[in-house]
Write an enzyme that holds these catalytic residues in place. Structure first.
Site, PDB file in Angstrom:
ATOM      1  N   HIS A   1       0.840  -1.205   0.000  1.00 53.60           N
ATOM      2  CA  HIS A   1       0.000   0.000   0.000  1.00 53.60           C
ATOM      3  C   HIS A   1       0.875   1.256   0.000  1.00 53.60           C
ATOM      4  O   HIS A   1       0.738   2.135  -0.851  1.00 53.60           O
ATOM      5  CB  HIS A   1      -0.907  -0.021   1.243  1.00 53.60           C
ATOM      6  N   GLU A   2       1.791   1.317   0.960  1.00 54.85           N
ATOM      7  CA  GLU A   2       2.631   2.516   1.067  1.00 54.85           C
ATOM      8  C   GLU A   2       3.558   2.636  -0.136  1.00 54.85           C
ATOM      9  O   GLU A   2       3.866   3.735  -0.590  1.00 54.85           O
ATOM     10  CB  GLU A   2       3.435   2.514   2.373  1.00 54.85           C
TER      11      GLU A   2
ATOM     12  N   HIS B   1       1.704   4.364  -2.859  1.00 50.21           N
ATOM     13  CA  HIS B   1       1.798   5.821  -2.704  1.00 50.21           C
ATOM     14  C   HIS B   1       3.176   6.294  -3.158  1.00 50.21           C
ATOM     15  O   HIS B   1       3.325   7.336  -3.800  1.00 50.21           O
ATOM     16  CB  HIS B   1       1.641   6.227  -1.233  1.00 50.21           C
TER      17      HIS B   1
HETATM   18 ZN    ZN Z   1      -2.855   5.222   2.005  1.00 50.26          ZN
END
Ligand code: ZN
Length: 694
Positions: A478-479, A482
């Site tokens: 997830h990170e 980003h």
């Molecule tokens: Zn997030």
């Protein structure tokens, strides 16, 4: 403006005010000390104010170049000092840094207020905005003009002087309150730990005990084992400890953060924040803070948000209630003479999963070695976007655990640096996040971004590597998603760079990236046993994938209830939530919250919405983005290849590289060829199927 050392009183002594002679001109962390920040900030504020004054009072007629582009060029030193400072505040703070943070946050508001509310400057921007159709602007320039106009307007630049003064005072106070909210939370998290004696280890895995020892060592309690209030410590403990008394103790401490009636109590902070936000929205002419905030989002209105959340809530709650009955039956079957409590849910859910899906997290953990999962995240990016990663040991970092990789594009050209700071420590706030030390732009030549991922994974102890839970592995991807949004950014103007998009769009690149983590072809290659190097056995892999939909009723309920509370806090009159606990209780009753499930974030620990205003009335954003990511991954599935080159190219062009330079709805439709189809989310969470009988 100038950042050269001769312009300040004691330049040689302050590395923040000198050019950085490090590889890639990265911050020289070893030389930066807390006392450097205040003078550097003062200097940066002064430079920035002078730059803005020059733009405001420019005798030439306002045009795009002398106003909008000039604003984009301003504030470089402030951006540079702030990025370093806030990285330390969140990832490696100490009492001196936290003290400075208290001073800087209201000072920051005092600096920005007169800029964002400057009537003369706004007059220039409004004039250009009025004539926008005839200026021959590129698509990106038009978007920049719209965003700039909107930001000034929404900050109150068009208000009368009295209203402006009040709005400015509110901003300043809100900045102080947000800072104290997060300091309180960090304080409660640092103060508490639960020591595990030899008799307290029932049910805990070797890996958990090793990380509990590492956590103790990190707090100067070598030789002991402790549970801390970090989510990656508490949640696995609640899942596996067979000691019901200790589970209750840990659960109560975790959910009481910020609500202990001590010096770290956040109740009055929450009340004051909500009342000031309401007042600010009224000054701007909106009935509620949510109406004000959501106008500047993809969702646009509180009703649109509520309707998405309610659509998900009903099937999620039904699933959770059915699961609760199954868990209670399991308790009774085992001879437990008690009703299921919130501290029992994870433990019995894990047991039920072993029965139903013949799978438990502990079985897969030995195959999820942090370093291999980092390789997996990198490898997927190489296959999708052609970028490569090489570890660099010569780039300064803020803590010895931080690792740095150089990222190059397919032609071997330098693209970015990626910093990974993965392990929990008491100087770090809880959670996981992406941030940057420098953003991509090419206004005056290419600027390569410096992108950071921070997580709170348990560190392996001794020669044992760090092993991830399935949730941790998902967080890592997830990170990193980003991170890719920041690293693949390809825009001209800094304020449109990378993750500078609407809050309800920003989770699309991150949540979409999670899908690759759970692909059999990725797991087969990278999930290898930490001792034997054996790949994940196929039957375990299949059971792992099947188990992903398990307990989704619980996960969805704890999330959606938090999002609904956030929305209610910001749509009801602030007077309704003067007693925060009573408000929370009443709202949970209203939606029929199952008593055995707690909010994912109770109000006094809801940093997303109270540490700052970024996610205020915006916590739903994760779900809004999930509607898109569940649908978006379908494009790869339909192509029959999870790395399909043509789909990957569209993904890069329309989503990962375009930052805020296009309208998000247009960006999505450009990628997918149509609007997202909302049922994809319910299907992915398994909530469209009938609940399994107990
Ligand atoms: Zn997030």
């Amino acid at each position: 403006m100038s950042e050269t050392p001769q312009d300040t009183g004691h330049p040689k002594a302050n590395p923040l005010l000198q050019p950085w002679q490090t590889p890639f001109e990265t911050p020289p962390f070893a030389e930066i000390r807390p006392e450097h920040f205040l003078p550097a900030f003062e200097r940066a504020f002064a430079d920035h104010s002078a730059e803005v004054a020059a733009i405001t009072h420019d005798p030439s007629a306002p045009d795009f170049a002398n106003t909008i582009t000039a604003l984009e060029r301003s504030g470089k030193l402030l951006a540079k000092v702030s990025a370093v400072f806030y990285d330390l505040v969140s990832a490696n703070s100490n009492p001196a840094i936290l003290e400075i943070d208290k001073e800087v946050s209201p000072r920051m508001a005092r600096h920005w207020n007169p800029i964002m509310m400057n009537a003369v400057l706004f007059g220039r921007i409004a004039l250009i905005h009025n004539n926008r159709a005839s200026l021959g602007l590129t698509g990106e320039q038009m978007r920049l003009l719209e965003r700039t106009y909107n930001n000034f307007y929404r900050a109150g630049a068009g208000l009368d002087e009295t209203a402006k003064a009040r709005r400015a005072a509110i901003n300043e106070r809100l900045a102080e309150l947000g800072t104290s909210f997060s300091h309180h939370l960090l304080g409660d998290e640092q103060d508490w730990f639960m020591e595990l004696g030899e008799g307290d280890l029932d049910g805990l895995s070797e890996a958990f005990i090793a990380s509990a020892r590492a956590a103790a060592e990190e707090r100067g309690l070598a030789g002991k084992a402790i549970v801390t209030l970090s989510r990656s410590s508490v949640e696995p403990f609640l899942k596996s400890s067979s000691r019901r008394d200790l589970r209750e103790k840990a659960f109560r401490a975790f959910t009481a953060r910020g609500d202990n009636g001590n010096a770290n109590d956040n109740n009055t902070t929450v009340v004051e924040i909500l009342s000031l936000r309401e007042e600010a929205a009224r000054i701007m002419g909106y009935p509620t803070y949510a109406a004000y905030r959501l106008e500047d989002s993809m969702a646009k209105t509180p009703d649109a948000v509520r309707s998405l959340l309610e659509r998900v809530w009903k099937p999620a709650r039904a699933r959770a209630l059915a699961d609760r009955d199954a868990l209670q039956a399991l308790v009774t079957e085992e001879g437990g003479n008690f009703s299921l409590a919130p501290w029992d849910w994870r433990y019995y859910a894990e047991k039920l999963r072993q029965v139903r899906a013949n799978f438990d997290d502990a079985a897969i953990k030995p195959y999820l070695v942090l370093d291999h999962m980092i390789d997996a995240a990198f490898d997927c990016a190489t296959r999708l976007f052609g970028i490569t990663f090489t570890e660099r040991k010569d780039v300064p970092v803020w803590h010895p655990d931080v690792r740095v990789w150089e990222v190059k594009d397919a032609s071997g050209k330098h693209k970015a640096l990626f910093y990974g700071d993965y392990f929990a420590r008491s100087s770090k706030r809880s959670g996981a996040w992406m941030t940057s030390l420098r953003d991509q732009q090419k206004l005056d030549g290419e600027v390569a971004p410096l992108v950071i991922n921070v997580c709170n994974f348990s560190k392996g102890s001794g020669s044992e590597p760090s092993l991830l839970s399935p949730d941790d592995a998902r967080t890592l991807f997830h990170e990193f998603g980003h991170g890719l949004h920041g690293m693949m950014s390809d825009v001209t103007y800094p304020s449109l760079s990378g993750t500078s998009v609407f809050t309800d769009f920003v989770e699309l690149p991150s949540q979409l990236y999670e899908h690759w983590q759970e692909q059999p072809q990725v797991l087969r290659q990278f999930a290898r046993h930490y001792q034997t190097g054996e790949p994940l056995p196929d039957d375990l892999l299949q059971r792992f994938l099947a188990a992903r939909k398990f307990n989704q009723g619980f996960a969805t309920v704890e999330f959606v209830s938090s999002a609904l509370i956030d929305l209610e806090f910001h749509t009801q009159p602030a007077s309704a939530s003067r007693d925060v606990r009573a408000f929370e209780k009443a709202e949970l009753e209203k939606i029929g919250m199952p008593a055995e499930i707690a909010l994912r974030h109770r109000p006094t620990q809801f940093g997303h919405i109270f540490s700052g205003d970024h996610y205020a009335s915006g916590y739903y954003s994760y779900m809004w983005s999930e509607v898109m990511d569940a649908d978006a991954f379908g494009a790869f599935e339909e192509a029959g290849d999870i790395f399909d080159p043509a789909t990957a190219k569209r993904l890069l062009d329309d989503i990962y590289s375009s930052g805020g330079s296009v309208d998000p709805e247009d960006a999505y439709v450009a990628f997918r060829g149509r609007e997202p189809e909302p049922d994809a989310l319910l299907r992915r969470r398994g909530l469209l199927e009938t609940p399994e009988a107990a």
